[in-house]
Design an enzyme around this catalytic site. Structure first.
Site, PDB file in Angstrom:
ATOM      1  N   GLU A  78       4.670 -31.768   7.095  1.00  0.00           N
ATOM      2  CA  GLU A  78       3.291 -31.937   6.483  1.00  0.00           C
ATOM      3  C   GLU A  78       2.964 -33.406   6.184  1.00  0.00           C
ATOM      4  OE1 GLU A  78       2.079 -28.788   3.428  1.00  0.00           O
ATOM      5  OE2 GLU A  78       2.052 -30.690   2.068  1.00  0.00           O
TER       6      GLU A  78
ATOM      7  N   THR B 101      -2.848 -31.663   4.995  1.00  0.00           N
ATOM      8  CA  THR B 101      -3.459 -30.951   3.762  1.00  0.00           C
ATOM      9  C   THR B 101      -4.921 -31.231   3.534  1.00  0.00           C
ATOM     10  OG1 THR B 101      -2.998 -32.975   2.242  1.00  0.00           O
ATOM     11  CG2 THR B 101      -1.279 -31.145   2.753  1.00  0.00           C
TER      12      THR B 101
ATOM     13  N   ALA C 247      -8.898 -30.425  -3.026  1.00  0.00           N
ATOM     14  CA  ALA C 247      -9.587 -29.112  -4.050  1.00  0.00           C
ATOM     15  C   ALA C 247     -10.946 -29.274  -3.479  1.00  0.00           C
ATOM     16  CB  ALA C 247      -9.333 -29.763  -5.296  1.00  0.00           C
TER      17      ALA C 247
ATOM     18  N   ARG D 272      -5.997 -20.485  -0.869  1.00  0.00           N
ATOM     19  CA  ARG D 272      -7.133 -20.430  -1.852  1.00  0.00           C
ATOM     20  C   ARG D 272      -7.767 -21.572  -2.490  1.00  0.00           C
ATOM     21  NH1 ARG D 272      -6.606 -18.956  -8.099  1.00  0.00           N
ATOM     22  NH2 ARG D 272      -6.074 -21.102  -8.039  1.00  0.00           N
ATOM     23  N   GLY D 273      -6.674 -22.925  -2.520  1.00  0.00           N
ATOM     24  CA  GLY D 273      -6.942 -24.062  -3.061  1.00  0.00           C
ATOM     25  C   GLY D 273      -7.532 -23.823  -4.450  1.00  0.00           C
TER      26      GLY D 273
ATOM     27  N   ALA E 179      -7.246 -16.309  -0.944  1.00  0.00           N
ATOM     28  CA  ALA E 179      -6.588 -16.319   0.456  1.00  0.00           C
ATOM     29  C   ALA E 179      -6.813 -15.239   1.219  1.00  0.00           C
ATOM     30  CB  ALA E 179      -5.073 -17.270   0.069  1.00  0.00           C
TER      31      ALA E 179
ATOM     32  N   PHE F 140       5.197 -33.603  -9.591  1.00  0.00           N
ATOM     33  CA  PHE F 140       4.836 -32.531  -8.605  1.00  0.00           C
ATOM     34  C   PHE F 140       5.216 -31.034  -8.977  1.00  0.00           C
ATOM     35  CE2 PHE F 140       4.750 -36.033  -5.000  1.00  0.00           C
ATOM     36  CZ  PHE F 140       3.873 -36.531  -5.380  1.00  0.00           C
TER      37      PHE F 140
ATOM     38  N   HIS G 121      10.068 -26.374   6.679  1.00  0.00           N
ATOM     39  CA  HIS G 121       8.860 -27.180   6.699  1.00  0.00           C
ATOM     40  C   HIS G 121       8.938 -28.438   5.827  1.00  0.00           C
ATOM     41  CE1 HIS G 121       4.443 -28.003   7.649  1.00  0.00           C
ATOM     42  NE2 HIS G 121       4.123 -27.846   6.279  1.00  0.00           N
TER      43      HIS G 121
END
Length: 291
Positions: free
Chosen positions: A19, A50, A53, A109-110, A125, A221, A271
């Protein structure tokens, strides 16, 4: 730095993917391209990119996707979030992705941008997955998010599993988990999903892996995402302080053992959340014998 268990090729070799997050400057985008070229030599299954938002990095994400698609035949899977967006906006983006050759998506969904209250026409989502299928049929292979330690906003773990299973029934082909460091959390999630009657050969549960290279970034994070960093890891990272070399060596061993455990348990795919870096991700893939 390679453990004895990883020196021999594992009997089961999972697929793996990487990613990226959108680079904001020209220099960072050039570096991201170089990172892609190096990691692509490992022959990953795909790369994901990615999405900020409320679609705040939509144009940047689209530009990176176009660039990477032009450099290789390796599939590129853009993230697509729905909260706060209209069906028309998402449909337009789906048309663009289909036209440029994208065949994979990560549907999320974000998060709403700060100060915005409108949830949009597709607030969850599962709604996005349904809309993708209604709009584009089976053109896209759609992955969604899963949470081994439960989504921070879920009422309980059972409800969280219900949401994940609903996304599968809506048309998702698999899920990528939030990063974690306790393998039992992934295995518990896997078993609970299977117990709901989901065929995990048809709904691939990919383990999200976060290499440990920076203590303060990792804790930030994890705390923002609701991911657990076990006490022994936090304590050891605190003990190392600013000793970046020791942090990287310790982090490598922790994540290597995590991946080895998951591989022994038959994890179908890994991933790697690369943070747009080559070395820690390449070292793990090579040490695990996945190349």
């Amino acid at each position: 730095m390679q453990s004895a268990a990883s020196q021999a090729a594992p009997s089961h070799k999972p697929k793996f993917s990487f990613e990226f997050f959108p680079a904001k400057t020209a220099d960072a985008q050039e570096k991201l391209t170089q990172t892609f070229d190096e990691l692509n030599t490992l022959n990953p299954q795909y790369f994901s990119v990615t999405y900020g938002a409320g679609g705040s990095t939509r144009d940047t994400t689209l530009g990176i996707v176009k660039n990477l698609l032009a450099r290789s035949d390796t599939p590129i899977a853009p993230h697509l979030s729905c909260i706060g967006d209209s069906k028309a906006e998402i449909g337009e983006l789906l048309n663009i992705y289909k036209a440029i050759g994208v065949t994979r998506l990560v549907a999320l969904r974000g998060d709403l941008p700060s100060g915005q209250v409108n949830m949009g026409e597709l607030p969850f989502a599962v709604d996005l997955v349904k809309f993708i299928r209604e709009h584009s049929g089976d053109h896209f292979t759609v992955k969604v998010a899963a949470y081994p330690e439960m989504h921070p906003q879920a009422k309980n773990f059972s409800q969280d599993i219900d949401n994940l299973v609903a996304k599968h029934h809506a048309g998702a082909a698999g899920a990528i988990t939030q990063f974690f460091y306790n393998p039992e959390s992934y295995l518990y999630l896997r078993d609970k999903v299977a117990a709901r009657g989901v065929d995990l050969d048809k709904f691939e549960l990919t383990a999200g892996i976060m290499p440990i290279t920076n203590a303060s970034n990792l804790i930030r994070f994890a705390d923002s995402a609701g991911a657990d960093v076990p006490r022994y890891i936090r304590k050891q990272l605190a003990e190392y302080g600013d000793d970046s070399k020791s942090i990287r060596a310790f982090g490598f061993e922790v994540v290597l053992k995590l991946c080895e455990h998951l591989i022994r348990e038959g994890v179908p795919s890994l991933h790697f959340y690369t943070m747009n870096k080559v070395k820690p991700n390449k070292e793990l893939v090579e040490a695990l014998g996945l190349v």
